[in-house]
Motif scaffolding. Structure first.
Motif, short mmCIF file in Angstrom:
data_model
loop_
_atom_site.label_atom_id
_atom_site.label_comp_id
_atom_site.label_asym_id
_atom_site.label_seq_id
_atom_site.Cartn_x
_atom_site.Cartn_y
_atom_site.Cartn_z
N LEU A 223 0.88 -1.16 0.00
CA LEU A 223 0.00 0.00 0.00
C LEU A 223 0.92 1.22 0.00
O LEU A 223 2.11 1.10 0.33
N PRO A 224 0.44 2.40 -0.36
CA PRO A 224 1.34 3.56 -0.48
C PRO A 224 2.02 3.91 0.83
O PRO A 224 1.39 4.32 1.80
N ALA A 299 -6.95 -4.09 -7.85
CA ALA A 299 -5.62 -3.63 -8.24
C ALA A 299 -5.47 -2.13 -7.96
O ALA A 299 -4.43 -1.69 -7.44
N MET A 300 -6.49 -1.35 -8.27
CA MET A 300 -6.44 0.09 -8.01
C MET A 300 -6.46 0.39 -6.51
O MET A 300 -5.99 1.45 -6.08
N ALA A 301 -7.01 -0.52 -5.72
CA ALA A 301 -7.10 -0.30 -4.27
C ALA A 301 -5.73 -0.27 -3.61
O ALA A 301 -5.60 0.21 -2.48
N ASN A 302 -4.69 -0.76 -4.29
CA ASN A 302 -3.35 -0.73 -3.74
C ASN A 302 -2.64 0.60 -3.98
O ASN A 302 -1.46 0.74 -3.65
N HIS A 303 -3.35 1.54 -4.57
CA HIS A 303 -2.75 2.82 -4.94
C HIS A 303 -3.38 3.96 -4.16
O HIS A 303 -4.43 3.81 -3.53
N GLU A 563 -13.07 -2.46 1.89
CA GLU A 563 -11.66 -2.22 2.21
C GLU A 563 -10.74 -2.73 1.10
O GLU A 563 -9.65 -2.19 0.89
N LYS A 564 -11.18 -3.75 0.37
CA LYS A 564 -10.35 -4.33 -0.68
C LYS A 564 -10.50 -3.61 -2.02
O LYS A 564 -9.69 -3.85 -2.93
N THR A 565 -11.52 -2.77 -2.17
CA THR A 565 -11.75 -2.12 -3.46
C THR A 565 -11.59 -0.60 -3.40
O THR A 565 -11.60 0.04 -4.45
N ARG A 566 -11.43 -0.02 -2.21
CA ARG A 566 -11.23 1.42 -2.12
C ARG A 566 -9.74 1.75 -2.25
O ARG A 566 -8.89 1.03 -1.75
#
Length: 968
Positions: A223-224, A299-303, A563-566
């Motif tokens: 995560l960032p 995938a976008m949720a990790n940004h 939590e997994k998609t935000r």
């Protein structure tokens, strides 16, 4: 290679090496395999020396020792006599480096057993290296000398000094290094078993250094992450992981300590790099997973997709804006609210869900009110909530805080809105026919109206009971005068609203067109900079900041997804004490679930204790789990934080002296020393208070566990890297991301330009986009239609449930005033039919009889179907409406793609696809089937278009079937 390089490197090869989870794992495995090879090689070489054959080559070892010497040719085995000391130093450095690296990699440090295996490989190799060189020296200067002594004595005495005895002595000398290393290893193990500190150290130790940065860690930028500082002892980067950021971070330091310039700016600049990575990754994820798919969202949720900065001065926001421009972030993604700027965009805090807006406005005004009397406080709160409800119910998002002030200042305006709201309330039967949310909405509306009628407003009358009216020339001329029954309880609220709306600087924000879309910020990304302008707004600066912060908090809690998609959103608030509210603790406690990472700064914890109490301060420190402390804070802070930062066990040397005076018979003097273990604070009160500039103590969560504080040194942002920052952003990816960001309707998003063949889903999205455009055009025409020409229309009648029939679908239900908006008739729908596929949104209207044209073409023969009779009279066929007029060509294609496949399912044996006949031939009409015709009366066409063949389509067509039989 510092931590910043690991986080922000733009080179894809370097980033792959540094951030790929498998690279450290395989690197550790390779290092340990080589260490095992070193262990085997030195074992064979030590055995060769012990067997008195230091001249053996690898082939000789393989031949002499067939089992244990099998791998000698494939290892680092070298003839012991020819082995240099440099090779031993290199081998020793390799095995110890392998273990140090293993402490950073999950595959070798996850459990104590894995750590022990890695350490044993290193320790045994280290021991064998020491033993080999020791035995080789003993063989040269010990064993051979002792054995040679047998030949130096007279022959007659040689029997007394037998050579076997001398060889045994030589062997004992060669065994000596082995015994020493075994004894030393046993002693170390005993120390490990007895000392809990050593066990804890062995379990948690991780090698850190500036040159290795974060390489080897398996969770780099999972995560960032942000780099807070560098460890004062090891110079290694101090990283606050993305998951830990969501638990909240408190930055404490007096003015001039560097908390803003060193910590906040550095963290924000790191987030700009993460935002660049998000933009660059967007096209790749769309191509790999498809836009909007669960995999794409995960995938976008990790940004990180955006940042928010709130501060009372202008410097931080100005620097943040310049940094964003230097990173080539499009200006379109940046909103800068600055009351000191004449051209600042506006901010309407009345936009959003009604209930949340009510709570936000109420909480802000209540928090700044000075009323201590609980009765007046609750009364003012109740009035405020009802006024906001009234505004939102009537005007929706088209109201502002200025409208709220008008209601308090002019009760007649409140009465006008109340009467307008009353006129929109449908009948009881209509409300009862709605779904649960629809019924709840109108129940709340009725309660608000009832409150105003009973307790809020009243028509003013004279002594004779006659209604008084405003005189001619007045704004409300000839209207009854209205009095505010709650006037005495709302005086303070009126004054606050008057101050807010009359300040010329704050008016620039309140009067300007709204430029802040918090919903888009939290779903698609962006940057929001808010300067609360303490210099110009004075006391209103805190009020403005609280309004913005509470709106942000509400936007966080209404974020869609899980939590997994935000994706992550960061918040930086300087001088946070001015904007603090008790509800913020709930945000920090729930922030991890909503992917929200706040970092707030204050000058002292004493400020919170004065306003909220000591218990609140302790609760805040327990809820905000990451803490950064600079020097120069108050004594209260240093004493509290000294315990909060943790303790450590230290060894304390105790010296005892005892003596006997000289006048005694046996004077004496003795000194004894002892070492005692003592628990001591990591940072004492003096350590915290008198820190050097740039130094701080940091306590944070690492790998989901709270860690004891470390001392760190921070760095300023280096603006000389601006060109490098800009190059990190891909221009093509930026264009595609902006197209996605600008598009309100996500079905119209153009995500990639590809030479691949267009998929059916892409075609359907384009068709739906054109239908929506046509629908907007029809709605514009609808607004232009005079209400006098259309007349009053009952919008609710077609959606009421009739006895004995299933409830109609209300997914397209539209609640509006029946005398404010006009409905589009069937003739209107047919008149706007164009060559472009059109989706006509026909509002429910009263039945309109349309005579069939005499030149209607003969319909195709009707095939028997469960939906209609086998044959239909000619007069009914002439009254049939064309399918293209109701839905358009694109609508028919949509039905063919979506509804037609359902007829293949076993549960639906019938087929209702059809080519509708019309009075005027439609050349663009595409039949759903080669036969089958469903005659539809004009009064049913509006319902058919409204329903659009949804889940209740089957029941609807069954009703049509009955109607056809009746007409026949």
């Amino acid at each position: 290679m510092g931590g910043g390089v690991v986080i922000m490197s733009s080179n894809p090869v370097i980033r792959f090496v540094l951030e790929n989870k498998k690279v450290p794992m395989w690197a550790s495995i390779v290092l340990h395999v080589i260490s095992l090879n070193i262990l085997n090689s030195y074992f064979l070489m030590s055995l060769s020396v012990f067997l008195l054959h230091p001249e053996w080559t690898d082939k000789a070892v393989q031949k002499t020792l067939p089992i244990i010497g099998y791998l000698a040719p494939f290892s680092f085995y070298t003839t012991p006599n020819e082995l240099s000391y440099i090779a031993g130093v290199i081998a020793m450095a390799w095995v110890w480096g392998t273990w140090l690296f293993g402490t950073r990699v999950k595959v070798t440090n996850e459990t104590v057993r894995r750590r022990a295996i890695s350490f044993l490989v290193t320790w045994i190799s280290f021991c064998l290296i020491i033993i080999l060189y020791s035995m080789r020296q003993i063989l040269d200067i010990g064993y051979e000398k002792v054995v040679a002594y047998h030949y130096t004595i007279d022959v007659q005495y040689q029997a007394m000094m037998h050579i076997g005895a001398l060889q045994m002595v030589g062997y004992l000398l060669m065994i000596l290094p082995i015994g020493v290393m075994i004894s030393f290893s046993s002693w170390l193990y005993g120390q490990y078993k007895e000392d809990k500190r050593i066990q804890e150290w062995f379990r948690t130790y991780k090698y850190e250094s500036s040159w290795i940065g974060r390489f080897g860690e398996s969770d780099v930028n999972e995560l960032p992450d942000i780099q807070l500082a560098r460890n004062a002892e090891t110079n290694a980067p101090v990283i606050l992981e993305g998951e830990a950021r969501q638990t909240g971070t408190m930055l404490i330091g007096p003015p001039g300590s560097g908390k803003t310039s060193i910590k906040i700016k550095t963290a924000y600049r790191t987030d700009l790099g993460h935002l660049q990575r998000t933009i660059n990754a967007y096209p790749r994820y769309v191509k790999k997973f498809g836009y909007g798919t669960p995999e794409f969202q995960k995938a976008m949720a990790n940004h990180l997709i955006g940042s928010i900065i709130i501060e009372p001065a202008k410097d931080l926001c100005d620097d943040a804006y310049e940094l964003a421009i230097e990173h080539d972030i499009p200006k379109e993604l940046i909103v800068y609210l600055d009351p000191s700027n004449k051209n600042t965009p506006g901010f309407n805090m009345m936009i959003g869900p009604t209930a949340e807006v009510v709570e936000t406005i109420t909480a802000v005004l209540e928090s700044i009110a000075e009323t201590k009397d609980e009765f007046f406080k609750q009364a003012a709160r109740a009035v405020l909530k009802h006024y906001v409800y009234l505004l939102k119910f009537v005007k929706g998002d088209n109201c502002t805080i200025l409208d709220l002030d008008d209601l308090y200042q002019d009760p007649r305006k409140a009465m006008d809105l109340l009467e307008e709201l009353e006129s929109k309330i449908p009948s009881k039967d209509t409300i009862d026919s709605l779904d649960q949310d629809g019924r709840i909405h109108w129940i709340i509306v009725q309660k608000v109206v009832r409150w105003f009628r009973n307790e809020g407003l009243s028509v003013q009358s004279d002594r004779e009971g006659m209604v008084e009216k405003y005189p001619a020339g007045h704004e409300h001329a000839h209207k009854p005068k209205v009095i505010d029954l709650q006037f005495e309880f709302t005086r303070q609220t009126r004054n606050l609203l008057s101050d807010i709306t009359k300040n010329p600087y704050l008016a620039r924000i309140l009067y300007a067109e709204n430029g802040v879309d918090l919903t888009k910020l939290f779903t698609k990304g962006g940057i929001l900079l808010v300067n609360t302008d303490l210099a110009n707004l004075k006391a209103l600066s805190a009020i403005f900041g609280k309004l913005v912060l509470l709106c942000v908090q509400n936007a966080v809690f209404r974020r869609p997804g899980t939590e997994k998609t935000r994706s992550l959103i960061s918040l930086y608030a300087d001088e946070f004490y001015d904007y603090m509210n008790e509800a913020f603790l709930q945000l920090t406690s729930q922030g991890r679930k909503f992917k929200f990472a706040p970092l707030v700064a204050c000058q002292s914890l004493t400020q919170f204790g004065v306003k909220f109490g000591d218990r609140f301060t302790e609760s805040m420190l327990g809820t905000i789990r990451n803490t950064i402390v600079y020097g120069g804070t108050s004594v209260y802070d240093t004493e509290l934080l000294s315990k909060y930062l943790g303790t450590e066990i230290v060894e304390e040397l105790q010296i005892r002296e005892s003596y006997t005076p000289t006048y005694m018979d046996s004077p004496s003097f003795s000194v004894s020393e002892s070492i005692a273990l003592k628990e001591k604070e990591i940072a004492t009160s003096d350590d915290i208070m008198f820190q050097e500039f740039r130094y701080s103590y940091i306590r944070m969560v690492d790998e989901k566990s709270p860690k004891k504080a470390i001392r760190a040194v921070g760095d300023f942002v280096d603006p000389s890297n601006a060109k490098k920052w800009k190059k990190a952003l891909d221009k093509r990816a930026t264009e595609l991301f902006l197209k996605y960001w600008r598009e309100e309707d996500e079905s119209n998003v153009v995500v990639m330009e590809s030479d691949d063949e267009e998929t059916p889903i892409d075609k359907l999205r384009k068709e739906l986009a054109s239908i929506d455009q046509a629908q907007d055009e029809i709605r514009n025409i609808e607004k232009e239609v005079s209400a006098e020409e259309v007349g009053k229309v009952n919008r609710f009648k077609p959606f009421t449930q009739e006895e004995g029939k299933p409830a109609p679908d209300r997914s397209k239900y539209f609640m509006a005033s029946t005398n404010e908006e006009a409905a589009v008739t069937v003739e209107d729908a047919q008149s706007v039919q164009t060559e472009q596929p059109v989706k006509v949104d026909v509002r429910p209207v009263e039945p309109i009889k349309v005579e069939a044209a005499p030149s209607a073409p003969t319909p195709p023969p009707v095939v028997e179907s469960p939906f209609h009779a086998p044959k239909v009279e000619e007069k009914v066929q002439q009254a049939t409406m064309s399918f293209s007029a109701a839905f358009g060509t694109a609508g028919k294609e949509k039905i063919n793609q979506v509804i037609a496949p359902k007829k293949e399912q076993p549960k639906q044996e019938q087929s209702f696809t059809n080519s509708f006949s019309t009075n005027n031939e439609d050349k663009n009409a595409l039949p759903l089937a080669e036969s089958d015709s469903i005659p539809i009366r004009e009064e049913e066409a509006g319902q058919l278009k409204e329903v659009e063949l949804d889940n209740n389509a089957l029941s609807f067509f069954n009703d049509l079937k009955k109607n056809v039989h009746q007409d026949k």
